[in-house]
Scaffold this active site. Structure first.
Site, PDB file in Angstrom:
ATOM      1  N   ASN A 116      21.245  53.446  52.958  1.00  0.00           N
ATOM      2  CA  ASN A 116      20.031  53.529  52.148  1.00  0.00           C
ATOM      3  C   ASN A 116      20.375  53.803  50.695  1.00  0.00           C
ATOM      4  O   ASN A 116      21.344  54.476  50.378  1.00  0.00           O
ATOM      5  CB  ASN A 116      19.083  54.604  52.709  1.00  0.00           C
ATOM      6  CG  ASN A 116      19.308  55.968  52.087  1.00  0.00           C
ATOM      7  OD1 ASN A 116      18.780  56.261  51.004  1.00  0.00           O
ATOM      8  ND2 ASN A 116      20.110  56.803  52.735  1.00  0.00           N
ATOM      9  N   PHE A 120      15.365  58.727  46.022  1.00  0.00           N
ATOM     10  CA  PHE A 120      14.378  59.824  45.914  1.00  0.00           C
ATOM     11  C   PHE A 120      12.986  59.314  45.529  1.00  0.00           C
ATOM     12  O   PHE A 120      12.340  59.820  44.590  1.00  0.00           O
ATOM     13  CB  PHE A 120      14.807  60.869  44.861  1.00  0.00           C
ATOM     14  CG  PHE A 120      16.044  61.657  45.189  1.00  0.00           C
ATOM     15  CD1 PHE A 120      16.548  61.720  46.476  1.00  0.00           C
ATOM     16  CD2 PHE A 120      16.698  62.369  44.189  1.00  0.00           C
ATOM     17  CE1 PHE A 120      17.704  62.463  46.760  1.00  0.00           C
ATOM     18  CE2 PHE A 120      17.842  63.118  44.456  1.00  0.00           C
ATOM     19  CZ  PHE A 120      18.339  63.153  45.739  1.00  0.00           C
ATOM     20  N   SER A 182      23.179  63.354  47.114  1.00  0.00           N
ATOM     21  CA  SER A 182      22.738  61.990  47.410  1.00  0.00           C
ATOM     22  C   SER A 182      23.453  61.029  46.469  1.00  0.00           C
ATOM     23  O   SER A 182      23.554  61.290  45.276  1.00  0.00           O
ATOM     24  CB  SER A 182      21.233  61.856  47.236  1.00  0.00           C
ATOM     25  OG  SER A 182      20.584  62.570  48.248  1.00  0.00           O
ATOM     26  N   ASN A 251      25.517  65.208  53.622  1.00  0.00           N
ATOM     27  CA  ASN A 251      24.651  64.098  53.253  1.00  0.00           C
ATOM     28  C   ASN A 251      25.298  62.779  53.722  1.00  0.00           C
ATOM     29  O   ASN A 251      26.252  62.793  54.493  1.00  0.00           O
ATOM     30  CB  ASN A 251      24.460  64.106  51.728  1.00  0.00           C
ATOM     31  CG  ASN A 251      23.073  63.641  51.333  1.00  0.00           C
ATOM     32  OD1 ASN A 251      22.632  62.574  51.783  1.00  0.00           O
ATOM     33  ND2 ASN A 251      22.380  64.401  50.515  1.00  0.00           N
TER      34      ASN A 251
HETATM   35  C1  LIG Z   1      16.806  56.586  54.670  1.00  0.00           C
HETATM   36  C2  LIG Z   1      17.425  57.915  54.398  1.00  0.00           C
HETATM   37  C3  LIG Z   1      16.931  58.691  53.356  1.00  0.00           C
HETATM   38  C4  LIG Z   1      17.496  59.922  53.079  1.00  0.00           C
HETATM   39  N1  LIG Z   1      16.982  60.691  52.081  1.00  0.00           N
HETATM   40  C5  LIG Z   1      17.499  61.927  51.849  1.00  0.00           C
HETATM   41  C6  LIG Z   1      16.929  62.745  50.860  1.00  0.00           C
HETATM   42  O1  LIG Z   1      15.950  62.405  50.200  1.00  0.00           O
HETATM   43  N2  LIG Z   1      17.502  63.966  50.648  1.00  0.00           N
HETATM   44  C7  LIG Z   1      18.580  64.427  51.369  1.00  0.00           C
HETATM   45  O2  LIG Z   1      19.046  65.541  51.149  1.00  0.00           O
HETATM   46  N3  LIG Z   1      19.121  63.638  52.331  1.00  0.00           N
HETATM   47  C8  LIG Z   1      18.624  62.415  52.574  1.00  0.00           C
HETATM   48  N4  LIG Z   1      19.162  61.641  53.558  1.00  0.00           N
HETATM   49  C9  LIG Z   1      20.363  62.127  54.267  1.00  0.00           C
HETATM   50  C10 LIG Z   1      20.029  62.791  55.607  1.00  0.00           C
HETATM   51  O3  LIG Z   1      19.240  63.937  55.422  1.00  0.00           O
HETATM   52  C11 LIG Z   1      21.332  63.180  56.347  1.00  0.00           C
HETATM   53  O4  LIG Z   1      22.011  64.159  55.593  1.00  0.00           O
HETATM   54  C12 LIG Z   1      22.265  61.998  56.538  1.00  0.00           C
HETATM   55  O5  LIG Z   1      21.553  60.823  56.821  1.00  0.00           O
HETATM   56  C13 LIG Z   1      23.256  62.230  57.676  1.00  0.00           C
HETATM   57  O6  LIG Z   1      22.574  62.475  58.883  1.00  0.00           O
HETATM   58  P1  LIG Z   1      22.281  61.329  59.990  1.00  0.00           P
HETATM   59  O7  LIG Z   1      23.607  60.669  60.273  1.00  0.00           O
HETATM   60  O8  LIG Z   1      21.726  62.074  61.156  1.00  0.00           O
HETATM   61  O9  LIG Z   1      21.311  60.401  59.395  1.00  0.00           O
HETATM   62  C14 LIG Z   1      18.607  60.393  53.855  1.00  0.00           C
HETATM   63  C15 LIG Z   1      19.094  59.612  54.891  1.00  0.00           C
HETATM   64  C16 LIG Z   1      18.516  58.387  55.180  1.00  0.00           C
HETATM   65  C17 LIG Z   1      19.064  57.568  56.313  1.00  0.00           C
END
Ligand SMILES: Cc1cc2nc3c(=O)[nH]c(=O)nc-3n(C[C@H](O)[C@H](O)[C@H](O)COP(=O)(O)O)c2cc1C
Length: 369
Positions: A116, A120, A182, A251
Protein backbone atom coordinates in the site's frame (compact mmCIF):
# COMPACT_ATOMS: atom_id res chain seq x y z
CA UNK A 1 -16.64 -20.24 3.07
CA UNK A 2 -14.90 -16.86 3.29
CA UNK A 3 -12.23 -18.14 0.88
CA UNK A 4 -14.90 -18.90 -1.70
CA UNK A 5 -16.50 -15.50 -1.15
CA UNK A 6 -13.09 -13.80 -1.36
CA UNK A 7 -12.30 -15.55 -4.66
CA UNK A 8 -15.71 -14.91 -6.19
CA UNK A 9 -16.31 -11.34 -5.03
CA UNK A 10 -13.42 -9.49 -3.38
CA UNK A 11 -10.67 -10.78 -5.66
CA UNK A 12 -12.48 -9.38 -8.70
CA UNK A 13 -12.95 -5.98 -7.09
CA UNK A 14 -10.43 -3.19 -6.85
CA UNK A 15 -8.79 -3.73 -3.41
CA UNK A 16 -9.68 -0.29 -2.09
CA UNK A 17 -13.29 -0.61 -3.22
CA UNK A 18 -13.48 -4.04 -1.59
CA UNK A 19 -12.14 -2.48 1.60
CA UNK A 20 -14.88 0.14 1.69
CA UNK A 21 -17.55 -2.43 0.82
CA UNK A 22 -16.47 -4.65 3.71
CA UNK A 23 -16.30 -1.59 5.92
CA UNK A 24 -19.90 -0.66 5.09
CA UNK A 25 -21.12 -4.16 5.97
CA UNK A 26 -19.22 -4.17 9.24
CA UNK A 27 -20.56 -0.75 10.20
CA UNK A 28 -24.07 -1.71 9.12
CA UNK A 29 -24.04 -4.87 11.21
CA UNK A 30 -22.67 -2.99 14.23
CA UNK A 31 -25.54 -0.49 13.98
CA UNK A 32 -28.19 -3.21 13.99
CA UNK A 33 -28.74 -4.31 17.62
CA UNK A 34 -29.93 -7.89 17.09
CA UNK A 35 -27.41 -8.58 14.37
CA UNK A 36 -24.46 -7.16 16.29
CA UNK A 37 -25.34 -9.17 19.39
CA UNK A 38 -25.54 -12.32 17.28
CA UNK A 39 -22.29 -11.61 15.41
CA UNK A 40 -20.40 -10.67 18.57
CA UNK A 41 -21.60 -13.82 20.31
CA UNK A 42 -20.33 -15.89 17.39
CA UNK A 43 -17.09 -14.07 16.63
CA UNK A 44 -16.01 -12.48 19.87
CA UNK A 45 -16.35 -15.22 22.48
CA UNK A 46 -14.54 -14.35 25.69
CA UNK A 47 -11.86 -16.59 27.10
CA UNK A 48 -11.29 -15.91 30.78
CA UNK A 49 -7.69 -17.11 30.52
CA UNK A 50 -6.86 -14.59 27.79
CA UNK A 51 -7.80 -11.55 29.85
CA UNK A 52 -4.99 -9.09 29.46
CA UNK A 53 -3.73 -6.10 31.35
CA UNK A 54 -1.27 -3.87 29.53
CA UNK A 55 -0.55 -0.14 29.51
CA UNK A 56 -2.67 0.04 32.66
CA UNK A 57 -5.69 -1.04 30.58
CA UNK A 58 -7.88 -4.10 30.94
CA UNK A 59 -8.71 -6.00 27.76
CA UNK A 60 -10.64 -9.16 26.94
CA UNK A 61 -7.57 -10.52 25.20
CA UNK A 62 -4.23 -9.54 23.68
CA UNK A 63 -5.23 -9.33 20.03
CA UNK A 64 -6.17 -6.07 18.34
CA UNK A 65 -6.62 -4.37 15.01
CA UNK A 66 -3.52 -2.61 13.68
CA UNK A 67 -3.61 1.01 12.53
CA UNK A 68 -4.62 1.90 8.99
CA UNK A 69 -7.84 -0.07 8.70
CA UNK A 70 -10.06 2.40 10.55
CA UNK A 71 -8.24 5.65 9.87
CA UNK A 72 -11.13 7.92 10.79
CA UNK A 73 -12.56 6.06 13.80
CA UNK A 74 -15.81 5.15 12.10
CA UNK A 75 -15.94 1.41 12.82
CA UNK A 76 -14.63 0.87 16.34
CA UNK A 77 -17.73 -1.02 17.49
CA UNK A 78 -17.78 -3.01 14.26
CA UNK A 79 -14.23 -4.20 14.80
CA UNK A 80 -14.91 -5.00 18.45
CA UNK A 81 -17.95 -6.97 17.28
CA UNK A 82 -15.59 -9.07 15.14
CA UNK A 83 -13.50 -9.91 18.19
CA UNK A 84 -10.62 -7.43 18.15
CA UNK A 85 -9.70 -6.75 21.78
CA UNK A 86 -8.41 -3.30 21.00
CA UNK A 87 -8.75 -1.06 17.96
CA UNK A 88 -5.98 1.30 16.91
CA UNK A 89 -7.46 4.07 14.81
CA UNK A 90 -5.48 6.30 12.43
CA UNK A 91 -3.00 7.22 11.30
CA UNK A 92 -4.56 10.63 11.88
CA UNK A 93 -2.68 13.75 10.78
CA UNK A 94 -3.17 17.29 12.07
CA UNK A 95 -4.65 18.45 8.76
CA UNK A 96 -7.14 16.49 6.65
CA UNK A 97 -5.50 15.08 3.51
CA UNK A 98 -6.57 12.94 0.55
CA UNK A 99 -3.59 10.59 0.48
CA UNK A 100 -1.82 9.48 -2.68
CA UNK A 101 -3.54 9.15 -6.05
CA UNK A 102 -5.37 5.87 -6.69
CA UNK A 103 -4.52 3.02 -7.34
CA UNK A 104 -2.61 2.77 -4.10
CA UNK A 105 -3.49 -0.60 -2.60
CA UNK A 106 -2.44 -3.90 -4.19
CA UNK A 107 -3.12 -7.52 -3.26
CA UNK A 108 -0.37 -10.08 -3.72
CA UNK A 109 -2.68 -13.02 -3.09
CA UNK A 110 -0.25 -15.93 -3.65
CA UNK A 111 2.15 -14.31 -1.18
CA UNK A 112 -0.65 -13.48 1.29
CA UNK A 113 0.62 -9.92 1.21
CA UNK A 114 -0.44 -6.37 0.45
CA UNK A 115 1.44 -3.39 -0.89
CA UNK A 116 0.00 0.00 0.00
CA UNK A 117 0.94 3.59 -0.59
CA UNK A 118 -2.23 5.09 0.82
CA UNK A 119 -0.31 8.08 2.22
CA UNK A 120 -2.36 8.71 5.38
CA UNK A 121 -5.66 9.55 3.68
CA UNK A 122 -7.72 10.80 6.61
CA UNK A 123 -10.15 13.46 7.75
CA UNK A 124 -7.66 15.17 10.03
CA UNK A 125 -7.37 15.36 13.82
CA UNK A 126 -10.12 17.92 14.36
CA UNK A 127 -12.80 15.84 12.63
CA UNK A 128 -11.62 12.58 14.16
CA UNK A 129 -11.49 14.13 17.64
CA UNK A 130 -15.07 15.37 17.21
CA UNK A 131 -16.18 11.89 16.14
CA UNK A 132 -14.49 10.25 19.12
CA UNK A 133 -16.00 12.83 21.47
CA UNK A 134 -19.49 12.10 20.15
CA UNK A 135 -19.06 8.32 20.11
CA UNK A 136 -21.53 6.30 22.14
CA UNK A 137 -19.69 3.04 22.60
CA UNK A 138 -21.71 -0.13 22.19
CA UNK A 139 -18.82 -2.45 22.98
CA UNK A 140 -16.37 -1.44 25.64
CA UNK A 141 -13.09 -1.74 23.85
CA UNK A 142 -9.69 -0.15 24.18
CA UNK A 143 -9.11 2.55 21.56
CA UNK A 144 -5.58 3.44 20.54
CA UNK A 145 -5.01 6.62 18.55
CA UNK A 146 -2.15 6.60 16.05
CA UNK A 147 -0.87 9.99 14.85
CA UNK A 148 1.43 10.96 11.99
CA UNK A 149 2.76 13.97 10.11
CA UNK A 150 0.67 15.93 7.60
CA UNK A 151 2.29 15.52 4.19
CA UNK A 152 2.53 19.24 3.30
CA UNK A 153 4.16 20.11 6.62
CA UNK A 154 7.96 20.20 6.25
CA UNK A 155 10.05 17.82 8.31
CA UNK A 156 11.47 20.72 10.40
CA UNK A 157 7.93 21.57 11.54
CA UNK A 158 6.91 18.00 12.28
CA UNK A 159 6.93 18.44 16.06
CA UNK A 160 4.27 21.17 15.96
CA UNK A 161 2.13 19.05 13.65
CA UNK A 162 2.22 16.03 16.00
CA UNK A 163 1.60 18.30 18.99
CA UNK A 164 -1.51 19.78 17.34
CA UNK A 165 -2.91 16.26 16.84
CA UNK A 166 -1.99 15.29 20.39
CA UNK A 167 -3.80 18.31 21.83
CA UNK A 168 -6.96 17.35 19.95
CA UNK A 169 -6.84 13.60 20.31
CA UNK A 170 -5.05 12.59 23.53
CA UNK A 171 -8.14 12.95 25.72
CA UNK A 172 -9.98 10.45 23.51
CA UNK A 173 -7.15 7.93 23.45
CA UNK A 174 -6.75 4.96 25.78
CA UNK A 175 -3.22 4.98 24.39
CA UNK A 176 -1.43 7.21 21.91
CA UNK A 177 0.99 6.09 19.18
CA UNK A 178 3.55 8.26 17.44
CA UNK A 179 3.91 6.78 13.98
CA UNK A 180 7.28 7.55 12.44
CA UNK A 181 7.51 4.45 10.32
CA UNK A 182 5.11 4.58 7.36
CA UNK A 183 7.03 4.60 4.08
CA UNK A 184 4.41 6.64 2.22
CA UNK A 185 4.97 10.11 3.66
CA UNK A 186 8.26 11.50 2.31
CA UNK A 187 10.81 12.00 5.10
CA UNK A 188 8.62 10.53 7.85
CA UNK A 189 10.92 7.64 8.63
CA UNK A 190 13.85 10.04 9.16
CA UNK A 191 12.07 10.96 12.39
CA UNK A 192 13.10 7.56 13.76
CA UNK A 193 16.66 8.83 14.15
CA UNK A 194 17.14 9.54 17.85
CA UNK A 195 18.14 13.18 17.33
CA UNK A 196 14.74 13.80 15.70
CA UNK A 197 12.79 11.33 17.79
CA UNK A 198 13.88 12.69 21.19
CA UNK A 199 12.38 16.20 20.77
CA UNK A 200 9.32 14.78 19.02
CA UNK A 201 8.44 12.26 21.71
CA UNK A 202 9.25 14.73 24.47
CA UNK A 203 6.91 17.32 22.95
CA UNK A 204 4.10 14.81 22.42
CA UNK A 205 4.45 13.56 26.01
CA UNK A 206 4.26 17.14 27.31
CA UNK A 207 1.28 17.96 25.11
CA UNK A 208 -0.57 14.85 26.29
CA UNK A 209 0.13 15.71 29.94
CA UNK A 210 -0.92 19.32 29.40
CA UNK A 211 -4.24 18.44 27.79
CA UNK A 212 -5.19 15.38 29.83
CA UNK A 213 -4.79 16.06 33.51
CA UNK A 214 -7.01 13.41 35.10
CA UNK A 215 -4.90 10.41 33.95
CA UNK A 216 -1.61 9.63 32.23
CA UNK A 217 -2.16 8.69 28.58
CA UNK A 218 0.18 5.81 27.66
CA UNK A 219 2.53 6.77 24.83
CA UNK A 220 4.05 4.36 22.33
CA UNK A 221 6.18 4.69 19.22
CA UNK A 222 5.72 2.55 16.10
CA UNK A 223 8.84 1.54 14.21
CA UNK A 224 9.72 0.14 10.80
CA UNK A 225 11.11 -3.34 10.18
CA UNK A 226 13.72 -1.75 7.92
CA UNK A 227 15.63 -0.16 10.80
CA UNK A 228 19.12 -1.55 11.22
CA UNK A 229 19.55 -3.56 14.42
CA UNK A 230 21.60 -0.80 16.09
CA UNK A 231 18.82 1.66 15.34
CA UNK A 232 16.24 -0.66 16.89
CA UNK A 233 18.42 -0.70 20.01
CA UNK A 234 18.74 3.08 19.92
CA UNK A 235 14.95 3.56 19.79
CA UNK A 236 14.55 1.07 22.65
CA UNK A 237 17.09 2.95 24.77
CA UNK A 238 15.46 6.26 23.97
CA UNK A 239 12.02 4.93 24.84
CA UNK A 240 13.34 3.87 28.24
CA UNK A 241 15.14 7.16 28.77
CA UNK A 242 12.02 9.20 27.99
CA UNK A 243 9.71 7.03 30.07
CA UNK A 244 7.63 5.87 27.12
CA UNK A 245 5.13 3.10 27.73
CA UNK A 246 5.77 0.89 24.75
CA UNK A 247 6.93 0.18 21.23
CA UNK A 248 4.91 -1.20 18.32
CA UNK A 249 6.98 -3.43 16.06
CA UNK A 250 6.51 -3.24 13.17
CA UNK A 251 5.05 -1.18 10.36
CA UNK A 252 5.21 -2.27 6.69
CA UNK A 253 8.53 -2.80 4.89
CA UNK A 254 10.04 -1.24 1.80
CA UNK A 255 12.01 -4.46 1.20
CA UNK A 256 10.83 -6.92 -1.43
CA UNK A 257 12.93 -9.94 -0.50
CA UNK A 258 11.57 -13.33 -1.42
CA UNK A 259 8.76 -11.88 -3.52
CA UNK A 260 8.04 -12.21 -7.21
CA UNK A 261 8.14 -15.96 -7.48
CA UNK A 262 4.45 -16.40 -6.85
CA UNK A 263 2.82 -13.00 -7.26
CA UNK A 264 2.63 -11.02 -10.49
CA UNK A 265 6.06 -9.30 -10.89
CA UNK A 266 4.39 -6.07 -12.02
CA UNK A 267 2.60 -5.88 -8.65
CA UNK A 268 5.81 -6.58 -6.75
CA UNK A 269 7.28 -3.50 -8.45
CA UNK A 270 4.62 -1.17 -7.03
CA UNK A 271 6.08 1.30 -4.55
CA UNK A 272 4.77 1.40 -1.00
CA UNK A 273 4.84 -0.63 2.17
CA UNK A 274 4.68 -4.39 2.00
CA UNK A 275 2.72 -6.19 4.73
CA UNK A 276 1.43 -9.65 5.49
CA UNK A 277 3.32 -12.95 5.40
CA UNK A 278 6.57 -11.60 3.87
CA UNK A 279 7.15 -9.23 6.79
CA UNK A 280 6.57 -11.92 9.43
CA UNK A 281 10.15 -13.02 9.97
CA UNK A 282 11.68 -9.56 10.29
CA UNK A 283 8.87 -8.26 12.53
CA UNK A 284 9.41 -11.19 14.87
CA UNK A 285 13.17 -10.61 14.82
CA UNK A 286 12.76 -6.92 15.72
CA UNK A 287 10.38 -7.87 18.54
CA UNK A 288 12.84 -10.41 19.97
CA UNK A 289 15.62 -7.85 19.82
CA UNK A 290 13.50 -5.26 21.60
CA UNK A 291 12.47 -7.67 24.34
CA UNK A 292 16.05 -8.79 24.87
CA UNK A 293 16.94 -5.13 25.41
CA UNK A 294 14.02 -3.80 27.44
CA UNK A 295 12.39 -6.90 28.97
CA UNK A 296 9.25 -6.05 30.91
CA UNK A 297 10.11 -2.36 31.29
CA UNK A 298 8.10 -1.50 28.16
CA UNK A 299 4.95 -2.94 26.67
CA UNK A 300 5.82 -4.42 23.30
CA UNK A 301 3.16 -4.77 20.62
CA UNK A 302 3.90 -7.41 17.98
CA UNK A 303 2.52 -6.76 14.49
CA UNK A 304 3.48 -7.80 10.98
CA UNK A 305 2.45 -11.02 9.27
CA UNK A 306 0.37 -12.40 12.13
CA UNK A 307 -1.81 -14.79 10.16
CA UNK A 308 -3.00 -17.26 12.75
CA UNK A 309 -2.95 -18.31 16.39
CA UNK A 310 0.51 -19.87 16.11
CA UNK A 311 1.95 -16.58 14.84
CA UNK A 312 0.25 -14.68 17.66
CA UNK A 313 1.56 -17.20 20.22
CA UNK A 314 5.10 -16.86 18.85
CA UNK A 315 4.87 -13.07 19.27
CA UNK A 316 3.78 -13.51 22.88
CA UNK A 317 6.61 -15.94 23.61
CA UNK A 318 9.00 -13.51 21.92
CA UNK A 319 7.95 -10.64 24.21
CA UNK A 320 4.71 -9.08 22.97
CA UNK A 321 2.10 -8.27 25.60
CA UNK A 322 -0.24 -7.22 22.80
CA UNK A 323 -0.46 -8.50 19.22
CA UNK A 324 -2.07 -6.85 16.20
CA UNK A 325 -3.01 -7.78 12.66
CA UNK A 326 -4.24 -6.14 9.47
CA UNK A 327 -3.31 -7.87 6.19
CA UNK A 328 -4.32 -11.37 7.21
CA UNK A 329 -7.77 -10.03 8.11
CA UNK A 330 -8.25 -9.32 4.39
CA UNK A 331 -7.39 -12.91 3.53
CA UNK A 332 -8.89 -14.73 6.52
CA UNK A 333 -12.08 -12.70 6.82
CA UNK A 334 -14.46 -12.25 9.74
CA UNK A 335 -13.33 -15.39 11.59
CA UNK A 336 -9.75 -14.12 11.85
CA UNK A 337 -9.82 -12.83 15.43
CA UNK A 338 -11.97 -15.72 16.63
CA UNK A 339 -9.51 -18.28 15.28
CA UNK A 340 -6.65 -16.48 16.99
CA UNK A 341 -8.42 -16.40 20.35
CA UNK A 342 -9.40 -20.04 20.18
CA UNK A 343 -5.90 -21.11 19.18
CA UNK A 344 -4.24 -18.94 21.81
CA UNK A 345 -6.43 -20.36 24.57
CA UNK A 346 -5.56 -23.90 23.42
CA UNK A 347 -1.83 -23.12 23.25
CA UNK A 348 -1.83 -21.56 26.69
CA UNK A 349 -3.61 -24.60 28.13
CA UNK A 350 -0.99 -26.91 26.57
CA UNK A 351 1.92 -24.76 27.73
CA UNK A 352 3.81 -24.77 31.02
CA UNK A 353 2.60 -21.22 31.73
CA UNK A 354 -0.22 -20.58 34.18
CA UNK A 355 -1.16 -17.24 32.65
CA UNK A 356 -0.71 -15.39 29.39
CA UNK A 357 1.38 -12.79 31.24
CA UNK A 358 3.79 -15.54 32.30
CA UNK A 359 4.24 -16.59 28.66
CA UNK A 360 5.20 -13.07 27.53
CA UNK A 361 8.86 -13.17 26.51
CA UNK A 362 9.41 -16.70 27.84
CA UNK A 363 11.24 -17.92 24.71
CA UNK A 364 13.43 -14.84 24.45
CA UNK A 365 14.36 -15.13 28.13
CA UNK A 366 15.19 -18.80 27.65
CA UNK A 367 17.39 -18.05 24.64
CA UNK A 368 19.34 -15.48 26.68
CA UNK A 369 20.19 -17.96 29.47
C1 LIG B 1 -3.55 -0.69 3.61
C2 LIG B 1 -2.74 -0.48 4.83
C3 LIG B 1 -2.74 0.77 5.44
C4 LIG B 1 -1.99 1.00 6.58
N1 LIG B 1 -2.03 2.21 7.18
C5 LIG B 1 -1.33 2.42 8.33
C6 LIG B 1 -1.42 3.65 8.99
O1 LIG B 1 -2.13 4.57 8.59
N2 LIG B 1 -0.68 3.81 10.13
C7 LIG B 1 0.12 2.82 10.65
O2 LIG B 1 0.75 3.01 11.69
N3 LIG B 1 0.19 1.63 10.02
C8 LIG B 1 -0.49 1.41 8.88
N4 LIG B 1 -0.42 0.19 8.27
C9 LIG B 1 0.50 -0.83 8.81
C10 LIG B 1 -0.21 -1.84 9.71
O3 LIG B 1 -0.76 -1.22 10.85
C11 LIG B 1 0.78 -2.94 10.16
O4 LIG B 1 1.78 -2.36 10.96
C12 LIG B 1 1.45 -3.63 8.98
O5 LIG B 1 0.56 -3.80 7.91
C13 LIG B 1 1.99 -5.01 9.36
O6 LIG B 1 0.96 -5.83 9.85
P1 LIG B 1 0.17 -6.91 8.93
O7 LIG B 1 1.23 -7.75 8.26
O8 LIG B 1 -0.68 -7.67 9.89
O9 LIG B 1 -0.62 -6.14 7.96
C14 LIG B 1 -1.18 -0.05 7.12
C15 LIG B 1 -1.18 -1.30 6.51
C16 LIG B 1 -1.95 -1.53 5.38
C17 LIG B 1 -1.93 -2.89 4.75
Amino acid sequence: MYELFFNLVFKRMDPERAHYAAFRWIRGAARTPVLRTFVAAALAPRYEELRTEALGLRMHGPFGLAAGFDKNAVAIDGMAMLGFDHVEIGTVTAQAQPGNPKKRLFRLVPDRALINRMGFNNEGSEAVAARLAARKAVFKTVVGVNIGKTKVVPEEEAVGDYVASTERLARHADYLVVNVSSPNTPGLRNLQATESLRPLLTAVREAADRTVTDRRVPLLVKIAPDLADEDVDAVADLALELGLDGIIATNTTIAREGLGLKSDPSLVKETGGLSGAPVKERSLEVLRRLYARVGDRLVLVGVGGVENAEDAWQRILAGASLVQGYSAFIYEGPFYARAIHKGLAARLADSPYATLAEAVGAETRKAAQ
